[in-house]
Every structure is written in C-alpha cells, then in structure tokens.
Design an enzyme around this catalytic site. Structure first.
Site, PDB file in Angstrom:
ATOM      1  N   HIS A 132       0.817  -1.350   0.002  1.00 23.64           N
ATOM      2  CA  HIS A 132      -0.135   0.019   0.041  1.00 23.64           C
ATOM      3  C   HIS A 132       0.780   1.435  -0.015  1.00 23.64           C
ATOM      4  O   HIS A 132       0.656   2.121  -0.672  1.00 23.64           O
ATOM      5  CB  HIS A 132      -0.934  -0.012   1.158  1.00 23.64           C
ATOM      6  CG  HIS A 132      -1.986   1.219   1.395  1.00 23.64           C
ATOM      7  ND1 HIS A 132      -3.214   1.140   1.267  1.00 23.64           N
ATOM      8  CD2 HIS A 132      -1.414   2.535   1.935  1.00 23.64           C
ATOM      9  CE1 HIS A 132      -3.577   2.288   1.471  1.00 23.64           C
ATOM     10  NE2 HIS A 132      -2.563   3.233   1.884  1.00 23.64           N
ATOM     11  N   GLU A 133       1.856   1.376   0.899  1.00 24.54           N
ATOM     12  CA  GLU A 133       2.796   2.401   1.099  1.00 24.54           C
ATOM     13  C   GLU A 133       3.691   2.471  -0.346  1.00 24.54           C
ATOM     14  O   GLU A 133       4.026   3.912  -0.655  1.00 24.54           O
ATOM     15  CB  GLU A 133       3.524   2.405   2.386  1.00 24.54           C
ATOM     16  CG  GLU A 133       2.687   2.499   3.533  1.00 24.54           C
ATOM     17  CD  GLU A 133       2.086   3.929   3.717  1.00 24.54           C
ATOM     18  OE1 GLU A 133       2.617   4.874   3.032  1.00 24.54           O
ATOM     19  OE2 GLU A 133       1.197   4.243   4.156  1.00 24.54           O
ATOM     20  N   HIS A 184       1.897   4.450  -3.083  1.00 23.33           N
ATOM     21  CA  HIS A 184       2.027   5.846  -2.861  1.00 23.33           C
ATOM     22  C   HIS A 184       3.246   6.425  -3.517  1.00 23.33           C
ATOM     23  O   HIS A 184       3.184   7.361  -4.410  1.00 23.33           O
ATOM     24  CB  HIS A 184       1.784   6.502  -1.479  1.00 23.33           C
ATOM     25  CG  HIS A 184       0.573   5.996  -0.947  1.00 23.33           C
ATOM     26  ND1 HIS A 184      -0.726   6.321  -1.317  1.00 23.33           N
ATOM     27  CD2 HIS A 184       0.276   5.575   0.456  1.00 23.33           C
ATOM     28  CE1 HIS A 184      -1.798   6.129  -0.704  1.00 23.33           C
ATOM     29  NE2 HIS A 184      -1.167   5.522   0.609  1.00 23.33           N
TER      30      HIS A 184
END
Length: 233
Positions: A22-23, A26
């Site tokens: 998820h990170e 980004h």
C-alpha cells in the site's frame, strides 16, 4: 496451540504485505507524477523493512490478530499503518489533484492484491494435502487484509487516503477546511474506532460506526473480488 501460532504468523505476513505494498504504491504513484522524493529516500522498495512502523505495522496489528484469534477464533478486522511515504505535492503539475491520485494509489493497490489473492485460489487443487489448509488460510487472510485496508483508507477523514482524495476533488474553500482536519484526523479515527465504541458498550449502547460501515460493505467487496477472479462464492 501450533495451529493458532501458524494462523497468527500467516495473518501477520498477510497484513504486513498489504500495508507495505500500500505504501509502496503511494511512492510509485508520486514518482510517476514527477516527484522523486520517495525514490531518493529509498521508499520505492518492496522490502517491508523500508516501510515498517514499529507501532502501526507490528505492535497494533499483532495485538488485534492475537486478540481476535484468541477471543473469536478468527480475524474479523485489521487496523494498522506504515511509515508515511514522503511526497512533495508542490512538484506535481496540479498539486491537489496529484496528491489525490497518489492517495488513491494505496487502496487501488490493495484491491488489486485482493484480486490476485482470489486468482491464487485456482491453484489450491494443485497444492499438496499437507499444505492445503495453511495455503487456503493464507489466501483468505491476504484477501481480507487487503480489502479491509483498502476500504478503511477510503474513509473521507484526513490523513486517511479518502480524506486526501476529498481535498483533491472538493472546491478550494472546502478543500482547505477539509485539509485542516488532518492535524486531528488520527485522533478522530481512534476515537470512532476504539474509544467511543468501548465507552458505548460499557454504557449498554451499540455505537460502532466504522465497524458498521465496513461490515456492510465487506461481504459485497469480497463477493466482487471473487467474481472478478472467476470464482463464485
């Protein structure tokens, strides 16, 4: 006992993968939009150690995993976070909209990973009988962790991704007011997620809005992911 320990390990691995990727999403999204801050700081890595936050990635998810497995026998909800990926929004051509796209990349990655997990279900008939149960458990945990993380982060509360998406799409005056919520955002989330529901239960009331929202959406999202993977549930 060994079965419980194995379940904890599999669920922990699934949660760490979901949070880490998820990170990373980004960072890759920001890089694609012209900001290489995360790249220069080594955060475009798929190595979980680059993204792990001691409290948000290990301690809190671990407490939730163990507590739910011991009390309920299964995992119904996960919450956690990783070290935020550094983003210099001013380097985007359109900073607010660019930041919204960067924010959306995290949940999008989680939903994609959940779909990949559902596709892996097609491989289960080819797994040895000894590995069938742990493999099926890991796939289920992986899908659940990614869907819950993706849906939770879409709640429109800064600094969750949904809050930053709202800042990108609202008219400027409203967006500015929404962005100011970020300073108290985590406190609001923790208040709605833990403190108020606990206080309400102690007083004999049922007040758990975030859990209520997720519990209504989660079954539909799970069915959708499996259907998109060609599996009926």
């Amino acid at each position: 006992m060994n079965g419980v320990i194995l379940e904890i390990v599999l669920a922990a691995v699934a949660a760490i993968l979901a949070i880490t990727l998820h990170e990373a999403a980004h960072g890759f999204a920001a890089w694609g939009l012209g900001d290489d801050t995360a790249k220069l700081q080594g955060r475009l890595s798929l190595n979980p150690l680059r993204h792990v936050d001691r409290v948000g990635t290990i301690i809190l998810p671990g407490i939730l995993l163990i507590g739910q497995l011991v009390a309920l026998g299964h995992i119904g909800f996960m919450f956690g976070w990783a070290k935020p990926v550094p983003v210099a929004a001013w380097r985007f051509r359109h900073p607010r909209q660019g930041m919204a796209l960067v924010a959306a990349a995290g949940p999008a990655m989680n939903f994609f990973l959940a779909w990949i997990g559902a596709l892996c279900g097609w491989l289960l008939p080819y797994v040895s009988p000894q590995m069938m149960a742990p493999s099926a458990s890991f796939i289920q945990d992986f899908i659940l962790a990614n869907i819950v993380l993706g849906l939770f982060n879409l709640l429109p509360i800064p600094p969750l991704d949904g809050g930053r998406i709202m800042v990108g799409i609202l008219p400027l005056p409203l967006a500015a007011a929404w962005a100011r919520m970020e300073r108290a955002g985590i406190a609001v989330v923790l208040l709605l997620l833990f403190i108020l529901p606990l206080a309400a239960r102690q007083a004999g009331y049922n007040f758990d809005p975030i859990h209520e929202i997720l519990s209504r959406i989660l079954p539909w999202a799970m069915r959708l992911v499996f259907n998109l993977a060609g599996q009926s549930v």
